[in-house]
Motif scaffolding. Structure first.
Motif, PDB file in Angstrom:
ATOM      1  N   ASP A  91      14.730   0.844 -15.131  1.00 50.79           N
ATOM      2  CA  ASP A  91      13.453   0.706 -15.996  1.00 50.79           C
ATOM      3  C   ASP A  91      12.010   0.624 -15.033  1.00 50.79           C
ATOM      4  N   THR A  92      12.213   0.771 -13.688  1.00 54.04           N
ATOM      5  CA  THR A  92      11.012   0.641 -12.996  1.00 54.04           C
ATOM      6  C   THR A  92      10.732   2.075 -12.459  1.00 54.04           C
ATOM      7  N   SER A  93       9.388   2.155 -11.935  1.00 53.70           N
ATOM      8  CA  SER A  93       8.885   3.342 -11.379  1.00 53.70           C
ATOM      9  C   SER A  93       7.739   3.025 -10.474  1.00 53.70           C
ATOM     10  N   PHE A  94       7.234   3.712  -9.651  1.00 56.03           N
ATOM     11  CA  PHE A  94       6.235   3.763  -8.665  1.00 56.03           C
ATOM     12  C   PHE A  94       6.359   2.112  -7.962  1.00 56.03           C
ATOM     13  N   VAL A  95       7.317   2.043  -7.389  1.00 54.53           N
ATOM     14  CA  VAL A  95       7.482   0.947  -6.548  1.00 54.53           C
ATOM     15  C   VAL A  95       6.872   0.951  -5.224  1.00 54.53           C
ATOM     16  N   HIS A  96       6.058  -0.044  -4.796  1.00 53.80           N
ATOM     17  CA  HIS A  96       5.024   0.511  -3.616  1.00 53.80           C
ATOM     18  C   HIS A  96       5.157  -0.995  -2.739  1.00 53.80           C
ATOM     19  N   LEU A  97       5.239  -0.957  -1.479  1.00 52.63           N
ATOM     20  CA  LEU A  97       4.670  -1.937  -0.561  1.00 52.63           C
ATOM     21  C   LEU A  97       3.424  -2.024  -0.363  1.00 52.63           C
ATOM     22  N   LEU A  98       2.627  -3.086  -0.573  1.00 54.07           N
ATOM     23  CA  LEU A  98       1.056  -2.638  -0.337  1.00 54.07           C
ATOM     24  C   LEU A  98       0.695  -3.794   0.824  1.00 54.07           C
ATOM     25  N   GLY A 100      -0.472  -5.899   3.728  1.00 57.05           N
ATOM     26  CA  GLY A 100       0.248  -6.371   4.754  1.00 57.05           C
ATOM     27  C   GLY A 100       1.718  -6.177   4.597  1.00 57.05           C
ATOM     28  N   GLY A 101       2.382  -5.612   3.849  1.00 55.77           N
ATOM     29  CA  GLY A 101       3.938  -5.735   3.492  1.00 55.77           C
ATOM     30  C   GLY A 101       4.482  -6.891   2.879  1.00 55.77           C
ATOM     31  N   THR A 102       3.610  -7.760   2.508  1.00 53.71           N
ATOM     32  CA  THR A 102       4.163  -9.048   1.813  1.00 53.71           C
ATOM     33  C   THR A 102       3.881  -8.833   0.419  1.00 53.71           C
ATOM     34  N   GLU A 103       3.289  -7.889  -0.258  1.00 53.22           N
ATOM     35  CA  GLU A 103       3.154  -7.696  -1.680  1.00 53.22           C
ATOM     36  C   GLU A 103       3.406  -6.395  -2.247  1.00 53.22           C
ATOM     37  N   ILE A 104       4.216  -6.618  -3.498  1.00 51.92           N
ATOM     38  CA  ILE A 104       4.922  -5.307  -4.005  1.00 51.92           C
ATOM     39  C   ILE A 104       4.250  -5.251  -5.406  1.00 51.92           C
ATOM     40  N   SER A 105       4.111  -3.789  -5.668  1.00 51.36           N
ATOM     41  CA  SER A 105       3.654  -3.569  -7.154  1.00 51.36           C
ATOM     42  C   SER A 105       4.579  -2.460  -7.575  1.00 51.36           C
ATOM     43  N   CYS A 106       4.705  -2.551  -8.960  1.00 52.74           N
ATOM     44  CA  CYS A 106       5.575  -1.444  -9.481  1.00 52.74           C
ATOM     45  C   CYS A 106       5.289  -1.349 -11.061  1.00 52.74           C
ATOM     46  N   ASN A 107       5.723  -0.552 -11.819  1.00 45.01           N
ATOM     47  CA  ASN A 107       5.540  -0.326 -13.213  1.00 45.01           C
ATOM     48  C   ASN A 107       6.971  -0.469 -13.640  1.00 45.01           C
ATOM     49  N   HIS A 235      -3.942  11.104   2.589  1.00 42.56           N
ATOM     50  CA  HIS A 235      -3.069  10.124   3.663  1.00 42.56           C
ATOM     51  C   HIS A 235      -3.613   8.613   3.322  1.00 42.56           C
ATOM     52  N   ALA A 236      -4.641   8.380   2.401  1.00 41.48           N
ATOM     53  CA  ALA A 236      -5.045   7.161   2.104  1.00 41.48           C
ATOM     54  C   ALA A 236      -4.569   6.880   0.451  1.00 41.48           C
ATOM     55  N   GLU A 237      -3.713   6.166   0.232  1.00 39.45           N
ATOM     56  CA  GLU A 237      -3.268   5.901  -1.202  1.00 39.45           C
ATOM     57  C   GLU A 237      -3.401   4.357  -1.386  1.00 39.45           C
ATOM     58  N   ALA A 238      -4.249   4.183  -2.818  1.00 33.68           N
ATOM     59  CA  ALA A 238      -4.344   2.845  -2.914  1.00 33.68           C
ATOM     60  C   ALA A 238      -4.452   2.435  -4.292  1.00 33.68           C
ATOM     61  N   ARG A 239      -4.081   1.129  -4.678  1.00 39.03           N
ATOM     62  CA  ARG A 239      -4.122   0.766  -6.015  1.00 39.03           C
ATOM     63  C   ARG A 239      -5.335  -0.203  -5.981  1.00 39.03           C
ATOM     64  N   LEU A 240      -6.110  -0.191  -7.131  1.00 40.26           N
ATOM     65  CA  LEU A 240      -7.387  -0.732  -7.527  1.00 40.26           C
ATOM     66  C   LEU A 240      -7.158  -1.694  -8.802  1.00 40.26           C
ATOM     67  N   TRP A 241      -7.608  -2.910  -8.711  1.00 40.36           N
ATOM     68  CA  TRP A 241      -7.462  -3.817  -9.742  1.00 40.36           C
ATOM     69  C   TRP A 241      -8.964  -4.244  -9.961  1.00 40.36           C
ATOM     70  N   GLU A 304     -10.707  -5.169  -6.387  1.00 42.42           N
ATOM     71  CA  GLU A 304      -9.660  -5.465  -5.342  1.00 42.42           C
ATOM     72  C   GLU A 304      -8.905  -4.215  -5.013  1.00 42.42           C
ATOM     73  N   THR A 305      -8.929  -3.925  -3.844  1.00 43.27           N
ATOM     74  CA  THR A 305      -8.137  -2.622  -3.339  1.00 43.27           C
ATOM     75  C   THR A 305      -6.986  -2.966  -2.511  1.00 43.27           C
ATOM     76  N   ALA A 306      -5.811  -2.473  -2.886  1.00 44.59           N
ATOM     77  CA  ALA A 306      -4.683  -2.605  -1.894  1.00 44.59           C
ATOM     78  C   ALA A 306      -4.228  -1.306  -1.345  1.00 44.59           C
ATOM     79  N   PRO A 307      -4.170  -1.085  -0.237  1.00 42.42           N
ATOM     80  CA  PRO A 307      -3.555   0.360   0.320  1.00 42.42           C
ATOM     81  C   PRO A 307      -2.150   0.447   0.058  1.00 42.42           C
ATOM     82  N   VAL A 308      -1.585   1.369  -0.191  1.00 42.53           N
ATOM     83  CA  VAL A 308      -0.169   1.527  -0.026  1.00 42.53           C
ATOM     84  C   VAL A 308       0.383   1.763   1.168  1.00 42.53           C
ATOM     85  N   ILE A 309       1.423   1.144   1.775  1.00 45.70           N
ATOM     86  CA  ILE A 309       1.877   1.155   3.035  1.00 45.70           C
ATOM     87  C   ILE A 309       3.080   1.942   2.969  1.00 45.70           C
TER      88      ILE A 309
END
Length: 319
Positions: A91-98, A100-107, A235-241, A304-309
């Protein structure tokens, strides 16, 4: 992944599959001006090297599901394993590490209140190495990944020759347990042949073809291309809130949905009320997008901008 460089034919193939993930190779070849064998060979090369795949995805909104975007803060040693565990869920999609590598985002899509509560109120908070969780209900989408223009290289006339039939999301349709095997098989590989799908479901070839087409026409089943934006030069993917003034929310969301950098925009609940995914050529391009395109939109109070690493999962089964 193998070090594969996409040439003009490859890029045309990617765009063609973006338009219709199950388009016959013969039709794609006609549009690209190459042979069917060339298209098939190029697809097998890109698929086997891990560069791209087509996946069948479930549009839960058609079935009354609710969609959420989740942010988790983890201890530094835990993010990778927790992201992998999230990606393993169907039931998840688009799982990213953001960042510094201590944050995860997903749908995620939840079918019921019980399913929602089990994930949001029990499973995640009880994982000791998760030190913070925020869940935002996705209220309305303004741009979806399937409409992103990043892969576009074909002319309007070429694209029109590939576009599948119209979708009627008002058409009544029920999805039962018998459909699950079909949807699961397509989630692993959206171009699975009908003979193999028949074997997975226990149906005949004609039945499985008819059912897959019915689910697609009703807007329940969608086909998407899983490919890293970097393969297309982004080469620069990011999530914005963003926290947007309510009176400006519709205008800001509509404007951002028209930006070629944007592959996803949605209205959400929570302290920020708009989430977006952007794909830029490099960090300078991202800086320019934020300071010029986004900054010019009236009504954004905070950003708030969080680059996808690292991406663990996109639309389909885990990468």
């Amino acid at each position: 992944m193998d070090d594969v460089t996409l040439d003009a034919v490859d890029r045309g193939l990617v765009h063609a599959l973006w338009i219709d993930g199950r388009a016959p190779f013969s039709r794609i070849g006609e549009v690209l001006g190459v042979s069917e064998n060339t298209v098939a060979r190029r697809y097998r090369r890109l698929r086997s090297s891990g560069v791209l795949r087509v996946v069948g995805t479930l549009n839960g909104l058609r079935l009354g599901y609710t969609s959420w975007t989740i942010r988790l803060r983890c201890t530094p040693d835990a993010a990778g394993s927790i992201a992998a565990a999230l990606a393993a869920r169907d039931d998840t999609s688009f799982v990213h590490l953001l960042s510094g590598g201590t944050e995860i985002s997903c749908n995620t899509q939840t079918r019921s209140a019980d399913e929602r509560d089990a994930l949001l109120l029990e499973k995640l908070p009880r994982t000791r190495r998760v030190i913070g969780v925020s869940a935002h209900l996705l209220l309305r989408g303004f741009a979806l990944p399937s409409a992103w223009v990043g892969p576009a290289v074909l002319s309007a006339e070429q694209a029109a020759r590939l576009r599948p039939g119209a979708v009627d999301e008002q058409q009544p349709i029920e999805v039962g347990a018998a459909d699950r095997a079909l949807l699961d098989a397509l989630a692993r590989d959206g171009r699975t042949g009908y003979t193999d799908l028949a074997r997975a479901t226990g149906w005949s070839d004609s039945t499985v073809k008819r059912r897959a087409e019915a689910l697609r026409t009703a807007g329940v089943l969608r086909y998407q291309v899983d490919i890293e934006p970097a393969r297309l030069g982004f080469h620069a993917e990011a999530r914005l809130w963003m926290a947007v003034r309510p009176s400006a929310l519709q205008d800001v969301a509509t404007a951002m949905a028209a930006h070629p950098e944007v592959s996803f925009v949605a209205l959400t609940t929570g302290p920020t009320n708009l989430v977006a995914v952007v794909n830029c050529r490099d960090t300078e391009d991202l800086a320019r997008y934020l300071t010029e395109r986004v900054a010019s939109l009236d009504g954004i109070a905070t950003l708030e901008t969080a680059p996808v690493i690292r991406t663990v999962k996109r639309a389909g089964a885990p990468l």
